[in-house]
Design a protein around this motif. Structure first.
Motif, mmCIF file in Angstrom:
data_model
loop_
_atom_site.group_PDB
_atom_site.id
_atom_site.type_symbol
_atom_site.label_atom_id
_atom_site.label_comp_id
_atom_site.label_asym_id
_atom_site.label_seq_id
_atom_site.Cartn_x
_atom_site.Cartn_y
_atom_site.Cartn_z
ATOM 1 N N GLN A 192 1.116 -1.383 0.228
ATOM 2 C CA GLN A 192 0.005 -0.297 0.179
ATOM 3 C C GLN A 192 1.046 1.237 -0.065
ATOM 4 N N ILE A 195 2.416 2.172 -4.002
ATOM 5 C CA ILE A 195 1.594 2.182 -4.836
ATOM 6 C C ILE A 195 1.059 4.066 -3.932
ATOM 7 N N GLU A 196 1.004 4.239 -2.844
ATOM 8 C CA GLU A 196 0.300 5.665 -2.280
ATOM 9 C C GLU A 196 2.165 6.125 -2.653
ATOM 10 N N LYS A 200 1.599 6.812 -7.139
ATOM 11 C CA LYS A 200 0.486 7.518 -8.158
ATOM 12 C C LYS A 200 1.337 8.981 -8.323
ATOM 13 N N ILE A 205 -2.093 7.072 -11.443
ATOM 14 C CA ILE A 205 -2.970 6.137 -11.563
ATOM 15 C C ILE A 205 -4.511 6.165 -11.260
ATOM 16 N N GLN A 206 -5.750 6.273 -12.155
ATOM 17 C CA GLN A 206 -6.702 6.622 -11.291
ATOM 18 C C GLN A 206 -7.213 5.356 -11.269
ATOM 19 N N ASP A 207 -7.541 4.037 -11.786
ATOM 20 C CA ASP A 207 -8.098 2.492 -11.393
ATOM 21 C C ASP A 207 -7.074 1.989 -10.543
ATOM 22 N N GLU A 208 -6.771 1.987 -9.642
ATOM 23 C CA GLU A 208 -5.758 1.247 -8.421
ATOM 24 C C GLU A 208 -6.399 -0.023 -8.873
ATOM 25 N N SER A 209 -7.511 -0.580 -8.611
ATOM 26 C CA SER A 209 -7.515 -2.204 -8.485
ATOM 27 C C SER A 209 -6.957 -2.863 -10.174
ATOM 28 N N PHE A 211 -4.295 -1.202 -11.575
ATOM 29 C CA PHE A 211 -2.696 -1.564 -11.013
ATOM 30 C C PHE A 211 -2.141 -2.587 -10.872
ATOM 31 N N ILE A 212 -3.421 -2.962 -9.441
ATOM 32 C CA ILE A 212 -2.842 -4.070 -8.457
ATOM 33 C C ILE A 212 -3.452 -5.622 -9.297
ATOM 34 N N TRP A 245 3.523 1.019 -17.479
ATOM 35 C CA TRP A 245 3.454 0.187 -16.022
ATOM 36 C C TRP A 245 4.339 -0.408 -15.738
#
Length: 405
Positions: A192, A195-196, A200, A205-209, A211-212, A245
């Protein structure tokens, strides 16, 4: 417990020749800790603190008046305004400026662009990965791996090897005893934070899910030839987005793209790189293997083991200051493949990586394909595996226990 990092001697060596040392590597691999241990008497400034970062960006000249060199600046890429001031400081008196700036960054894409623009010729660059098995066992052996070397055998217990592969190699996980709950908490928090704080800022990134899903796809494809189309299908994005990415994953030290060996005279060699997820513990967490038993019983155990061995070999080169190791893999259009080729002068050293403890001769049949490569001779080869001792397999090919790399 703090583990002595082998790259420390490299940094001390470079600091005698260069005014600026740039240390890159993934978040939490121990960059700042190692520098503070090595240079405990010099200033340390962390730019991940908002007020410090804003001060550096708004008034960079005053920043270095307050934090006089020699100085360690952590996460330097967060204040790119400092680079020109470092350049000016270095150029004012080159003869007295060796070992003045120790710069770290976990996002090397932004960091190296600034180094190239402002500090070309003035900076020595080194890369740090997580703890190596050599470091964990406090081995003094620091030579980059070659199959021809007779290496000291370190911890070779199967259960210990599997436990470490599952745990991963972030230093925090090895400082104290931790159970599987601690392990899961660390990996969740790490991902987390990654990502944060790292992603970012770079990708917006707009669509975090999505990217995961993409990062999980990278973990699931470790040890395989890169397939951007498959990764795009998994995360529901186009290939262009996935390529962008992936470049960020690579520059932040989470994955490595191993290039295939190429020879202009041989048109039958493939040109697609191989993807390795560098920390096996994070890969296990992303893929839902919550215990070492789940890992070894799973369908990807061979790929995870190969990723572990590759990462250990890569660390042996990085920890000797070699930022572009001569490591490749071999694959031709007839699907003959060798997991790893190490180039040493005119020699190519072939390496197969297997989870077996009893390798067979047929596992190295592709080695003979190297005889046709013009201008190269085939050096000592190896099968790195779970065997207990170093033994000859055939002439010039050794069975090597994973504890000897």
């Amino acid at each position: 417990m703090y583990y002595q990092r082998h790259i420390q001697s490299v940094i001390e060596r470079i600091a005698k020749r260069k005014p600026v040392i740039v240390l890159t590597g993934a978040r939490q691999v121990g960059k700042s800790t190692m520098l503070k241990k090595t240079y405990s008497r010099i200033n340390y400034v962390a730019l991940n603190r908002p007020l410090v970062r804003e001060s550096a960006k708004e008034n960079p000249s005053m920043f270095f008046d307050m934090n006089k060199p020699p100085v360690i600046v952590d996460e330097i890429q967060k204040a790119a305004e400092l680079f020109d001031y470092i350049k000016d400081y270095v150029d004012e008196d080159v003869s007295k400026s060796k070992g003045r700036f120790y710069l770290t960054g976990s996002q090397s894409m932004k960091l190296m662009k600034n180094v190239s623009d402002s500090l070309a010729g003035r900076a020595g660059v080194v890369k740090l990965l997580g703890l190596s098995m050599r470091e964990l066992t406090q081995s003094d052996y620091r030579t980059p791996f070659l199959p021809s070397q007779t290496l000291p055998l370190i911890d070779n217990d199967y259960n210990s090897i599997v436990a470490n592969i599952h745990k991963g190699f972030f230093p925090e996980l090895h400082e104290t005893e931790c159970d599987l709950c601690d392990w899961a908490d660390f990996q969740s928090s790490y991902f987390q934070t990654y990502i944060e704080k790292d992603i970012k800022d770079v990708l917006k990134i707009q669509d975090e899910s999505a990217f995961i899903k993409f990062v999980k796809s990278a973990a699931s494809l470790t040890g395989e030839m890169l397939n951007l189309t498959t990764m795009a299908e998994i995360c529901g994005k186009d290939v262009k987005t996935v390529r962008a990415w992936l470049s960020v994953l690579e520059s932040s030290g989470l994955v490595y793209l191993l290039e295939p060996y190429s020879n202009n005279l041989n048109k039958r060699l493939v040109k697609t790189p191989k993807l390795y997820f560098l920390d096996t513990g994070l890969a296990c967490w992303l893929l839902g293997w919550n215990t070492p038993e789940q890992l070894t019983n799973g369908a990807m155990w061979g790929h995870i083991f190969e990723s572990f061995v590759f990462a250990e070999i890569l660390k042996s080169y990085y920890n000797d200051g070699i930022v572009k190791p001569p490591l490749y893999y071999y694959r031709d259009t007839d699907k003959n493949e060798i997991d790893l080729l190490i180039e040493s002068g005119d020699e190519l050293h072939p390496v197969e990586i297997k989870t077996t403890s009893d390798p067979k001769k047929h596992m190295i049949k592709a080695f003979r394909k190297l005889d046709s490569i013009h201008g190269k001779t085939v050096g000592t080869g190896a099968v790195v595996c779970l065997a207990k001792e170093r033994l000859p397999l055939v002439d010039n090919v050794w069975i090597l226990p994973v504890g000897s790399i």
